[in-house]
Every structure is written in structure tokens, then in C-alpha cells.
Enzyme design. Structure first.
Site, mmCIF file in Angstrom:
data_model
loop_
_atom_site.group_PDB
_atom_site.id
_atom_site.type_symbol
_atom_site.label_atom_id
_atom_site.label_comp_id
_atom_site.label_asym_id
_atom_site.label_seq_id
_atom_site.Cartn_x
_atom_site.Cartn_y
_atom_site.Cartn_z
ATOM 1 N N CYS A 85 0.860 -1.180 0.000
ATOM 2 C CA CYS A 85 0.000 0.000 0.000
ATOM 3 C C CYS A 85 0.899 1.233 0.000
ATOM 4 C CB CYS A 85 -0.907 -0.022 1.225
ATOM 5 S SG CYS A 85 -2.028 1.367 1.227
ATOM 6 N N CYS A 235 -3.345 6.747 -4.984
ATOM 7 C CA CYS A 235 -3.072 5.306 -4.881
ATOM 8 C C CYS A 235 -1.648 4.983 -5.339
ATOM 9 C CB CYS A 235 -4.089 4.478 -5.678
ATOM 10 S SG CYS A 235 -3.980 2.717 -5.289
HETATM 11 O O1 PYC Z 1 -1.819 3.699 -2.030
HETATM 12 O O2 PYC Z 1 -1.324 1.711 -2.799
HETATM 13 C C1 PYC Z 1 -2.099 2.498 -2.270
HETATM 14 C C2 PYC Z 1 -3.435 2.009 -1.862
HETATM 15 C C3 PYC Z 1 -3.967 0.778 -2.071
HETATM 16 C C4 PYC Z 1 -5.247 0.781 -1.509
HETATM 17 C C5 PYC Z 1 -5.455 2.035 -0.970
HETATM 18 N N1 PYC Z 1 -4.330 2.771 -1.202
#
Ligand code: PYC
Length: 309
Positions: A85, A235
Site C-alpha cells: 500500500c 493510490c
Molecule cells: O496507495 O497503494 C495504495 C493504496 C492501495 C489501496 C489504498 N491505497
């Protein structure tokens, strides 16, 4: 149990700092297996409502397999466990700094999918050199009820993603309920048709992307995470998967800067290098802020002691 809450570009991370289970000293994937098999109730107690929510990612600090690693970490959410994550690592590093456990500089962090290199620059800013990322399949077409054919790529950035520029609506905040609904439909269609990542791995993240209104930003995205919540940040693993696709299409060169904006307007700076094995190694830079320090209480007669599943 004590936890520290932070957010990275708006996306929450909850780090257990006291009272978590001891998972032994196996590899991080063995420890994750142990957590899932014997302590899954802890995940639910920490991350489910009413003590937390679908939007957050939890992080359990574990014994790393070598002293050269600053920490081991297992990420989880209301739906289960995450391989890696990106926003969560930025949250973990800021949490460890807030607790006075680390200083500025380089920190190797072990995760179930590999070791990542985090660089803490102070001032809330962290770079995450991620695990090797790659596009698995290009231009996969899925027929989605109400939407018709949607074309996208399947890529790994520490989690599995289906990435498409066939967004069903503009990537703006007022469309979040509709984007959420349609991205979950796409995930269902992928699963129903046996479309997976490598070795049959479930594709549990769906990423819509488009251009940004801002000239200094390369792309705007909407990412649906496992469960029903969208990522408030750009993300980290999704940006890594995107970078791997761009590299595969020769649209971004090694070391070139790529700025990814989220649906909430927060940004990550990304780039990649190619290692000696020819693999794409993305680096994501973002900021995280501490926003809470909490003692979670689980009373014996609380009907939602284990959280709402
Ligand atoms: O930042 O990799 C990320 C992530 C995955 C799910 C929520 N954030």
C-alpha cells in the site's frame, strides 16, 4: 489497543502501535497467513465500523526477517489483506517519525510482496521505491451491463489493477457514487469471466484515468479499492501499475517525472528506473499527516465488539 491515524493525500492509514498480535518470525507472507488464519478478528475489530471505516487501510507492524529492515508491515482493510500500500507506507513512515522511532533518511520496509525502500525527507514527505511493477495484459475488453464494452490493461503495482480510460463519467467529486457503483460492476464482470492477474490472482482494484485540468499534472484517477471504498489519494500501487503500463508503451521514459492526481485533487509524483533484471521499479512521492492517536476499547458486552462485518 493503541493506534495512530494519519492521512496521505486524504486517504486514511491506521497503524497499530500497541496491543496487536505476535505473528512470530516467519516471512512477511507467512506472518500475513498467520494473521488471516488465527487473528482475522483483530483486523475486523480495528478497521470495521464502528471504530473505523471502509475508507481506511490498517497497518500492523511486524517482526522483520532481518535487522537491516526498519519494520515489517501487513496492510489490511475491511475486505481483507493488501499486498502493498503506497499511501499506507507514507502513513507508516510519518507515524514512526511522529513516535520518534525513525529519523530522516532511507528505511527498508518488508511487506508480504517484497521489500520497499522508503526515503523520509522530513516535513511529512516520503518517497516509496516500490516493488517491481509490470503490465500483465494489454487491451482486455470486458462487457459491462449498462456500460457496454470497456477496454483496459491488467497491471501489477504491489496489488492487481484493471486500468481503463473508458471512465463512465467525468472524474469529479459529484460523480463518486456513480463511479464507485460502475467500478464495482467492472470488478464483478472481471471475476465472473475468470479474468485475473498472473497465476489466477484476483483483480481487486479498478482504476479509471483521464487527463487533468491542470497543466502541471499528467493524469487524474479514480481508484476503487477492495471492498466498496474509493482511494482518496492517487493510490501508490495504482500509480505504480499505471507507470508500468506507460513504460511498456514507451510513453514515459526512465527517470521522467509523472504527476498523478486523485479524484480529491491530492497528488503523487512518480518516476521509474529499470533495474539490472530489466524490471520497472516505480518511485512514488507524497505527504502524510498525523490526525489522531486513539485507544480502542472493546467492551465484553458490546454487540459490535468485533465490528460490523
Ligand atoms: O496507495 O497503494 C495504495 C493504496 C492501495 C489501496 C489504498 N491505497
Amino acid at each position: 489497543m493503541r493506534v495512530i491515524d494519519s492521512h496521505t493525500g486524504g486517504e486514511p492509514t491506521r497503524v497499530i502501535i500497541e496491543g496487536g498480535p505476535d505473528l512470530g518470525s516467519g516471512s512477511l507472507s507467512e506472518q500475513c497467513q498467520e494473521l488471516a488464519s488465527n487473528f482475522d478478528h483483530i483486523r475486523k475489530m480495528v478497521i470495521n465500523e464502528p471504530r473505523c471505516s471502509d475508507a481506511a487501510v490498517g497497518a500492523l507492524l511486524c517482526n522483520p526477517t532481518s535487522q537491516k529492515y526498519t519494520a515489517g508491515v501487513i496492510f489490511f482493510n475491511t475486505a481483507g489483506y493488501l499486498g502493498m500500500c503506497g499511501h499506507g507506507i507514507i502513513g507508516v513512515i510519518n507515524t514512526l517519525a511522529y513516535l520518534g522511532k525513525i529519523q530522516e533518511g532511507e528505511h527498508l520496509i518488508e511487506t508480504p510482496v517484497g521489500v520497499i525502500k522508503a526515503n523520509f525527507y522530513g516535513n511529512h514527505t516520503v518517497s516509496v521505491e516500490n516493488v517491481a511493477s509490470y503490465r500483465f495484459k494489454k487491451d482486455i475488453i470486458v462487457n459491462v451491463p449498462e456500460l457496454g464494452p470497456i477496454t483496459g490493461d491488467i497491471a501489477w503495482g504491489g496489488n492487481w489493477f484493471f486500468l481503463t480510460n473508458n471512465a463512465p463519467a467525468a472524474l469529479s467529486m459529484e460523480n463518486i457514487p456513480y463511479l464507485s457503483y460502475q467500478s464495482i460492476q467492472i470488478r464483478r464482470v472481471l471475476a465472473a469471466n475468470g479474468i485475473t492477474g498472473e497465476n489466477g490472482a484476483e483483480i481487486d482494484h479498478i482504476e479509471f484515468f483521464t487527463t487533468s485540468d491542470s497543466g502541471s499534472i499528467d493524469s487524474r484517477n479514480f481508484v476503487m479499492c477492495p471492498g466498496g471504498a474509493y482511494d482518496r489519494s492517487p493510490c501508490g500501487t495504482g500509480t505504480s501499475a499505471k507507470i508500468a503500463c506507460l513504460a511498456a508503451d514507451s510513453l514515459v521514459k526512465a527517470e521522467e517525472l509523472w504527476v498523478q492526481e486523485s479524484i480529491t485533487g491530492s497528488t503523487f509524483e512518480a518516476s521509474y528506473k529499470v533495474n539490472s533484471k530489466g524490471e520497472i521499479i516505480p518511485t512514488i512521492t507524497g505527504t502524510g499527516y498525523i490526525c489522531g492517536e486513539t485507544t480502542l476499547i472493546f467492551q465484553n458486552n458490546d454487540p459490535f465488539r468485533m465490528g460490523i462485518s
